[in-house]
Design a protein around this motif. Structure first.
Motif, PDB file in Angstrom:
ATOM      1  N   ASN A 318      70.919  78.898 112.849  1.00  0.00           N
ATOM      2  CA  ASN A 318      71.569  77.571 112.793  1.00  0.00           C
ATOM      3  C   ASN A 318      70.790  76.796 111.713  1.00  0.00           C
ATOM      4  OD1 ASN A 318      73.228  78.210 115.005  1.00  0.00           O
ATOM      5  ND2 ASN A 318      71.577  78.141 116.408  1.00  0.00           N
ATOM      6  N   LEU A 319      71.351  75.870 110.916  1.00  0.00           N
ATOM      7  CA  LEU A 319      70.830  75.236 109.915  1.00  0.00           C
ATOM      8  C   LEU A 319      71.009  73.599 110.014  1.00  0.00           C
ATOM      9  CD1 LEU A 319      71.515  77.539 106.625  1.00  0.00           C
ATOM     10  CD2 LEU A 319      69.328  77.584 108.412  1.00  0.00           C
ATOM     11  N   VAL A 320      70.110  72.784 109.598  1.00  0.00           N
ATOM     12  CA  VAL A 320      70.526  71.566 109.414  1.00  0.00           C
ATOM     13  C   VAL A 320      70.360  71.282 108.073  1.00  0.00           C
ATOM     14  CG1 VAL A 320      69.683  68.995 109.909  1.00  0.00           C
ATOM     15  CG2 VAL A 320      69.320  70.690 111.638  1.00  0.00           C
ATOM     16  N   LEU A 321      71.175  70.644 107.388  1.00  0.00           N
ATOM     17  CA  LEU A 321      71.438  70.353 105.899  1.00  0.00           C
ATOM     18  C   LEU A 321      71.386  68.815 105.624  1.00  0.00           C
ATOM     19  CD1 LEU A 321      74.465  72.748 105.141  1.00  0.00           C
ATOM     20  CD2 LEU A 321      71.932  73.354 105.039  1.00  0.00           C
ATOM     21  N   ASP A 326      77.725  72.183  98.252  1.00  0.00           N
ATOM     22  CA  ASP A 326      78.902  72.485  97.536  1.00  0.00           C
ATOM     23  C   ASP A 326      79.418  73.834  97.603  1.00  0.00           C
ATOM     24  OD1 ASP A 326      80.004  71.855  95.084  1.00  0.00           O
ATOM     25  OD2 ASP A 326      78.782  72.586  93.717  1.00  0.00           O
ATOM     26  N   MET A 327      80.822  73.974  97.686  1.00  0.00           N
ATOM     27  CA  MET A 327      81.674  75.145  98.055  1.00  0.00           C
ATOM     28  C   MET A 327      82.661  75.491  96.659  1.00  0.00           C
ATOM     29  SD  MET A 327      81.884  75.567 102.031  1.00  0.00           S
ATOM     30  CE  MET A 327      80.848  74.456 103.073  1.00  0.00           C
ATOM     31  N   PRO A 328      82.500  75.778  95.797  1.00  0.00           N
ATOM     32  CA  PRO A 328      83.221  76.088  94.652  1.00  0.00           C
ATOM     33  C   PRO A 328      84.558  76.812  94.910  1.00  0.00           C
ATOM     34  CG  PRO A 328      81.179  76.590  93.698  1.00  0.00           C
ATOM     35  CD  PRO A 328      81.017  76.463  95.366  1.00  0.00           C
ATOM     36  N   GLY A 329      85.623  76.126  94.901  1.00  0.00           N
ATOM     37  CA  GLY A 329      86.880  76.694  95.208  1.00  0.00           C
ATOM     38  C   GLY A 329      87.393  76.281  96.316  1.00  0.00           C
ATOM     39  N   LEU A 330      86.632  75.588  97.173  1.00  0.00           N
ATOM     40  CA  LEU A 330      87.450  74.840  98.305  1.00  0.00           C
ATOM     41  C   LEU A 330      87.544  73.496  98.158  1.00  0.00           C
ATOM     42  CD1 LEU A 330      85.381  76.847 101.093  1.00  0.00           C
ATOM     43  CD2 LEU A 330      87.622  77.467 100.070  1.00  0.00           C
ATOM     44  N   ILE A 413      70.514  86.126 104.813  1.00  0.00           N
ATOM     45  CA  ILE A 413      71.896  85.444 105.324  1.00  0.00           C
ATOM     46  C   ILE A 413      71.903  84.229 104.636  1.00  0.00           C
ATOM     47  CG2 ILE A 413      72.755  84.037 107.259  1.00  0.00           C
ATOM     48  CD1 ILE A 413      70.851  85.727 109.406  1.00  0.00           C
ATOM     49  N   ILE A 414      70.932  83.538 104.072  1.00  0.00           N
ATOM     50  CA  ILE A 414      71.015  82.364 103.331  1.00  0.00           C
ATOM     51  C   ILE A 414      71.500  82.764 102.019  1.00  0.00           C
ATOM     52  CG2 ILE A 414      69.785  80.462 102.191  1.00  0.00           C
ATOM     53  CD1 ILE A 414      68.034  80.349 104.979  1.00  0.00           C
ATOM     54  N   GLN A 415      70.764  83.933 101.259  1.00  0.00           N
ATOM     55  CA  GLN A 415      71.253  84.314 100.120  1.00  0.00           C
ATOM     56  C   GLN A 415      72.718  84.822 100.034  1.00  0.00           C
ATOM     57  OE1 GLN A 415      68.477  87.399  99.074  1.00  0.00           O
ATOM     58  NE2 GLN A 415      66.878  85.984  98.540  1.00  0.00           N
ATOM     59  N   THR A 416      73.138  85.216 101.141  1.00  0.00           N
ATOM     60  CA  THR A 416      74.466  85.841 101.149  1.00  0.00           C
ATOM     61  C   THR A 416      75.684  84.547 101.153  1.00  0.00           C
ATOM     62  OG1 THR A 416      73.937  87.547 102.467  1.00  0.00           O
ATOM     63  CG2 THR A 416      76.259  87.252 102.469  1.00  0.00           C
ATOM     64  N   GLY A 423      73.030  76.150  95.927  1.00  0.00           N
ATOM     65  CA  GLY A 423      72.117  75.198  96.083  1.00  0.00           C
ATOM     66  C   GLY A 423      71.836  75.142  97.514  1.00  0.00           C
ATOM     67  N   LEU A 424      72.362  75.745  98.368  1.00  0.00           N
ATOM     68  CA  LEU A 424      72.215  75.780  99.803  1.00  0.00           C
ATOM     69  C   LEU A 424      71.041  75.655 100.312  1.00  0.00           C
ATOM     70  CD1 LEU A 424      73.574  75.746 102.728  1.00  0.00           C
ATOM     71  CD2 LEU A 424      73.133  78.139 102.757  1.00  0.00           C
TER      72      LEU A 424
END
Ligand SMILES: Cc1cc2nc3c(=O)[nH]c(=O)nc-3n(C[C@H](O)[C@H](O)[C@H](O)COP(=O)(O)OP(=O)(O)OC[C@H]3O[C@@H](n4cnc5c(N)ncnc54)[C@H](O)[C@@H]3O)c2cc1C
Length: 511
Positions: A318-321, A326-330, A413-416, A423-424
């Protein structure tokens, strides 16, 4: 101090709450005892950080029984989410109902094959889904057995009504593996990967495992729509309170009292005694037996319960951002979808291999959702929360979970995710990892298992949790099993809870 109720429910997971609500709405005095400070069990919403909330463990509804929702007057506002199968080449695929297209709106070459396959699977899944809202057929002899077999007979009739071709297909695939089924019709890419991941999420199995078609159909039993509960999963607790259920949180049931083969109530760990003619336990079946004491069960039942398989394979991150990634393609709207990272069915199978040897997958299969994009009430100040289910992760790696191993899993998980969200890492302000071991500590589910016990051919229907104890009544008069280890199994369905409560009433325990 001794209080007396008609029924006591052990555990305020959504199944315990459902069972309690069903009974309370029929005029019974019910108390739910919950060890943690907050109701909901695996289905609850928590603070990820100051001003940022999200689902702690379970995040989406897809299998909620409409009968449960009606019976307990559940008021839950939902938003239907499409699924995006993330592709390593950036050509992500949007799956919405029977429709398949590339995320950029262009036609997908497998659209027709996908629509036909999904329609067929949902048709079969709805047939099986009929069995979820009642106890499984009993193997009892005589009139009782004949009456109980009615549900199965209805299923047989409905299978026959499918017509010759579909009936043959249903019988051919029902116990087979999802991998072969999917790759009969689809290329081994992200679409097959997403379906393969759905087939085995929460299971100790890869998509090549026998029975993985069954677990895929189990997921699709209510039609397969994926729903985000707005403002979280609290509706079960609200329904229970509305029905007049008394809740005792921060209270642990230490034992269930039994006298002359009849339940008398429970003892809490502080010595408090609560009396009742019925006790329903939403703990896993082996723990439910231990609460009453193995001496009240026949030796064969004890042996079977001790052998029940429950090895969890899912972790939660569970992450707070600080901002929307950015999600290229979406498009912005598509970022709020259910995001699946499973590049192919073969990838899902390979990801299962390390967990057999006590290791986490180097490239975990992920299901991620940013609920705060659909429900801004969850987060303040432009921040977002992201809720990620990661598979395959062992319950207990060799030597247990060290800080270094936990850190390594979070990084993987974060790298995946970062492949699709560049930039996540730089946006993360808070991070909480729950390994299967943590999930066991939080909820008591053996192995941190999604279904409280593997959902496999040898632990289904008439033999769930084990042969001889499948119809909720649990060895001692007035004692009932009402959690995910009972029929039909886990997910946020409410079905084991409702079925158990109705069975208790039907058996006249409270009359
Ligand atoms: C990582 C993960 C993600 C998931 N995501 C989803 C999802 O998105 N959608 C979905 O449909 N399903 C999901 N599931 C599955 C689903 O959450 C569970 O199958 C379901 O919530 C189980 O509900 P339950 O009420 O049977 O048990 P639980 O939710 O496990 O509740 C049991 C309760 O009993 C309490 N308890 C334990 N011991 C005692 C005691 N001695 N005394 C008093 N109280 C006690 C616990 O604290 C807990 O509150 C997920 C599971 C996992 C592991």
């Amino acid at each position: 101090m001794t209080d007396t109720y008609d029924a006591i429910v052990v555990g305020a997971g959504h199944n315990g709450l459902t069972a309690a609500t069903v009974l309370a709405r029929r005029g019974k005095r019910v108390c739910v005892v919950e060890k943690s400070g907050q109701a909901g069990g695996m289905a609850r919403t928590v603070d990820y950080a100051e001003g940022a909330r999200g689902p702690e463990i379970a995040h989406l509804l897809y299998n909620l029984s409409p009968k449960v929702a009606k019976d307990i007057a559940l008021r839950v506002e939902t938003r239907k989410l499409p699924t995006i199968a993330m592709s390593p080449d950036g050509k992500h695929v949007e799956m919405a109902g029977d429709t398949l297209r590339f995320a950029d709106g262009t036609a997908h070459p497998e659209a027709e094959a996908y629509a036909a396959l999904r329609k067929r699977l949902v048709k079969f899944a709805r047939l099986l889904g009929q069995l979820s809202d009642a106890p499984p057929p009993s193997l009892a002899e005589g009139l009782a057995g004949l009456r109980d077999i009615g549900g199965l007979a209805r299923l047989g009739l409905n299978v026959k009504r499918l017509g010759k071709q579909d009936m043959r297909e249903f019988l051919r695939i029902i116990l087979s593996n999802a991998y072969d089924l999917l790759l009969d019709d689809l290329a081994d890419g992200p679409v097959a990967g997403a379906l393969a991941a759905d087939a085995v999420r929460g299971c100790w199995s890869g998509p090549r495992g026998p029975g993985s078609v069954f677990t895929l159909l189990y997921r699709l039993g209510q039609g397969g729509d994926v729903l985000l509960p707005m403002r979280g999963m609290g509706a079960f607790e609200t329904a229970a309170k509305d029905a007049g259920v008394e809740m005792r949180t921060r209270s642990t049931v230490a034992s269930v009292m039994v006298e002359q083969d009849q339940v008398r109530g429970v003892t809490l760990d502080d010595g408090t005694i609560l009396q009742a003619a019925a006790v329903l336990s939403s703990l896993a079946a082996p723990l439910t037996m231990q609460l009453a004491g193995a001496r009240h069960f026949d030796i064969e039942a004890t042996r079977r319960l001790q052998r029940m398989r429950a090895k969890g394979t899912t972790a939660k991150l569970n992450l707070v951002l600080s901002a929307t990634p950015d999600m290229p393609g979406l498009s912005d709207a598509q970022k709020a979808a259910r995001l699946i990272v499973a590049p192919s069915a073969t990838h899902v199978e390979s990801a299962f291999n390390p967990v057999k040897y006590g290791e986490a997958s180097a490239a975990p299969v992920l299901e991620a959702v940013l609920p705060s994009l659909s429900d801004p009430s969850l987060c303040k100040d432009g921040r977002q929360v992201i809720s990620v289910i990661a598979q395959f992760v062992p319950h207990a790696p060799d030597g247990g979970w060290t800080a270094a191993q936990r850190d390594d899993l979070s990084k993987r998980i974060i790298q995946t995710l970062e492949v699709h969200m560049p930039g996540l890492q730089d946006l993360i302000t808070h991070s909480t990892l729950l390994t299967p071991d943590d999930i066991e500590t939080l909820t008591g589910a053996p192995g941190g298992h999604w279904h409280h016990g593997e959902l496999s051919i040898d632990q289904l229907l008439t033999v769930r949790p084990v042969n001889g104890l499948s119809r909720y009544s649990f060895g001692v008069r007035g004692y009932y099993l009402c959690g995910a280890s009972a029929h039909p199994g886990g997910d946020v369905t409410g079905s084991p809870g409702r079925n158990a409560a109705l069975q208790l009433l039907a058996e006249g325990v409270l009359s």
